[in-house]
Design a protein around this motif. Structure first.
Motif, PDB file in Angstrom:
ATOM      1  N   ALA A  72     -34.489  12.631 -12.498  1.00 46.22           N
ATOM      2  CA  ALA A  72     -36.179  12.723 -11.920  1.00 46.22           C
ATOM      3  C   ALA A  72     -35.204  12.423 -10.472  1.00 46.22           C
ATOM      4  O   ALA A  72     -33.830  11.997  -9.813  1.00 46.22           O
ATOM      5  CB  ALA A  72     -36.048  10.666 -11.876  1.00 46.22           C
ATOM      6  N   PRO A  73     -35.912  12.897  -9.170  1.00 46.43           N
ATOM      7  CA  PRO A  73     -35.740  12.840  -7.897  1.00 46.43           C
ATOM      8  C   PRO A  73     -35.620  11.072  -7.251  1.00 46.43           C
ATOM      9  O   PRO A  73     -36.095   9.818  -7.545  1.00 46.43           O
ATOM     10  CB  PRO A  73     -36.984  14.048  -7.462  1.00 46.43           C
ATOM     11  CG  PRO A  73     -38.294  13.264  -8.048  1.00 46.43           C
ATOM     12  CD  PRO A  73     -37.309  13.431  -9.195  1.00 46.43           C
ATOM     13  N   SER A  74     -34.516  11.265  -6.117  1.00 45.52           N
ATOM     14  CA  SER A  74     -34.040  10.660  -6.301  1.00 45.52           C
ATOM     15  C   SER A  74     -34.283  10.332  -4.282  1.00 45.52           C
ATOM     16  O   SER A  74     -33.421  11.323  -3.638  1.00 45.52           O
ATOM     17  CB  SER A  74     -33.743   8.733  -6.702  1.00 45.52           C
ATOM     18  OG  SER A  74     -32.120   9.724  -6.005  1.00 45.52           O
ATOM     19  N   ALA A  75     -34.928   9.458  -3.364  1.00 43.14           N
ATOM     20  CA  ALA A  75     -34.754   9.281  -1.427  1.00 43.14           C
ATOM     21  C   ALA A  75     -33.049   9.581  -1.927  1.00 43.14           C
ATOM     22  O   ALA A  75     -32.520   8.761  -2.141  1.00 43.14           O
ATOM     23  CB  ALA A  75     -35.279   8.458  -0.837  1.00 43.14           C
ATOM     24  N   MET A  76     -32.861  11.175  -1.032  1.00 43.65           N
ATOM     25  CA  MET A  76     -31.126  10.916  -0.677  1.00 43.65           C
ATOM     26  C   MET A  76     -30.373  11.166  -1.779  1.00 43.65           C
ATOM     27  O   MET A  76     -29.455  11.134  -1.786  1.00 43.65           O
ATOM     28  CB  MET A  76     -30.635  10.238   0.169  1.00 43.65           C
ATOM     29  CG  MET A  76     -32.333  10.629   2.249  1.00 43.65           C
ATOM     30  SD  MET A  76     -31.047   9.343   2.701  1.00 43.65           S
ATOM     31  CE  MET A  76     -31.155   7.315   2.859  1.00 43.65           C
ATOM     32  N   ASN A  77     -30.756  11.255  -2.701  1.00 46.41           N
ATOM     33  CA  ASN A  77     -30.231  11.902  -4.245  1.00 46.41           C
ATOM     34  C   ASN A  77     -29.174  10.308  -4.679  1.00 46.41           C
ATOM     35  O   ASN A  77     -28.413  10.070  -4.972  1.00 46.41           O
ATOM     36  CB  ASN A  77     -29.803  12.573  -4.036  1.00 46.41           C
ATOM     37  CG  ASN A  77     -28.819  13.377  -5.793  1.00 46.41           C
ATOM     38  OD1 ASN A  77     -29.757  12.556  -6.257  1.00 46.41           O
ATOM     39  ND2 ASN A  77     -27.272  13.526  -6.095  1.00 46.41           N
TER      40      ASN A  77
END
Ligand code: FMN
Length: 216
Positions: A72-77
């Motif tokens: 899944a994507p995440s903020a600022m990885n």
């Protein structure tokens, strides 16, 4: 003599076999895969499953599903999530008993099953607790959860994102059980996903399309 007869018989069968074989030809072109149709069908037909059969789910399958979650994507990885998978039925039943003891009047949806519908496994998702501005760990963890339920559905398994049970785990006993999952110090369990082979028919629910609008 007998062995010669067997040999000739065998050769005959071989010849007969080879006569029946289709001539070798170029392999057929693989049918084009409609990726969009497959992905959209999976999204549009998913529904929460809360009751499961006794059939276990292999660790290999659980691994694949969790791996899809971690994609899944995440903020600022930041990947500010942690996941713990509990597939020991003894351990699952232990937390169900603890929850029952703490809330004796709580009604289970499926009276002949435990609080997690006899799920084959529970997937716990924790997010990093942070007071940093711009911290999106709860959003990130939710995206991970959605990937997990979609992957489960694609593999003909059932699953349901749940927050409620964690609110019923406030007793000291339940907290000790949660601690045994080994989340890092600054992580809090936010969601639990029971997963298993569905023991109920579910269909995708309707959604309010008016919630989304084009802006001219
Ligand atoms: C953040 C979150 C928390 C949820 N918590 C619970 C829960 O505690 N118990 C439960 O049975 N379902 C829970 N659900 C599942 C929702 O009830 C379900 O997704 C919703 O009714 C729509 O149904 P569907 O998943 O079948 O499309 C939760 C879902 C989300 C996204």
């Amino acid at each position: 003599m007998k062995s010669l007869r067997n040999l000739l018989l065998g050769a005959g069968i071989l010849l007969l076999g080879s006569c029946n074989q289709a001539p070798v030809s170029a392999p057929a072109e693989p049918a084009p895969v409609d990726k969009a149709a497959i992905v959209l069908e999976n999204i549009m037909t998913r529904a929460s499953v809360r009751s499961f059969t006794a059939e276990p789910v292999s660790r290999e399958t659980l691994q694949t599903i969790v791996r899809a979650g971690l994609q899944a994507p995440s903020a600022m990885n930041k990947q500010d999530w942690e996941v713990r998978v509990v597939d020991s039925q003894d351990k699952i039943n232990a937390i169900c008993d603890i929850m029952k003891k703490a809330n004796p009047n709580a009604q289970d949806r499926f009276p002949d099953k435990n609080s997690f519908g006899n799920a084959a496994a529970l997937i716990f998702i924790a997010n990093e607790v942070s007071d940093q501005p711009g911290a999106f760990s709860a959003v990130d963890a939710a995206l991970l959860a959605e990937n997990i339920v979609l992957a489960a559905h694609a593999m003909d398994l059932g699953a349901c994102i749940q927050a409620g049970p964690l609110r019923s785990m406030e007793s000291a006993e339940a907290q000790a059980w949660l601690k045994s999952l080994g989340f890092s110090e600054n992580y809090q369990p936010m969601l639990v996903i029971p997963i298993g082979h569905p023991d109920q028919e579910v269909t995708a629910g309707q959604r309010d399309a008016s919630k989304a609008k084009f802006v001219e």
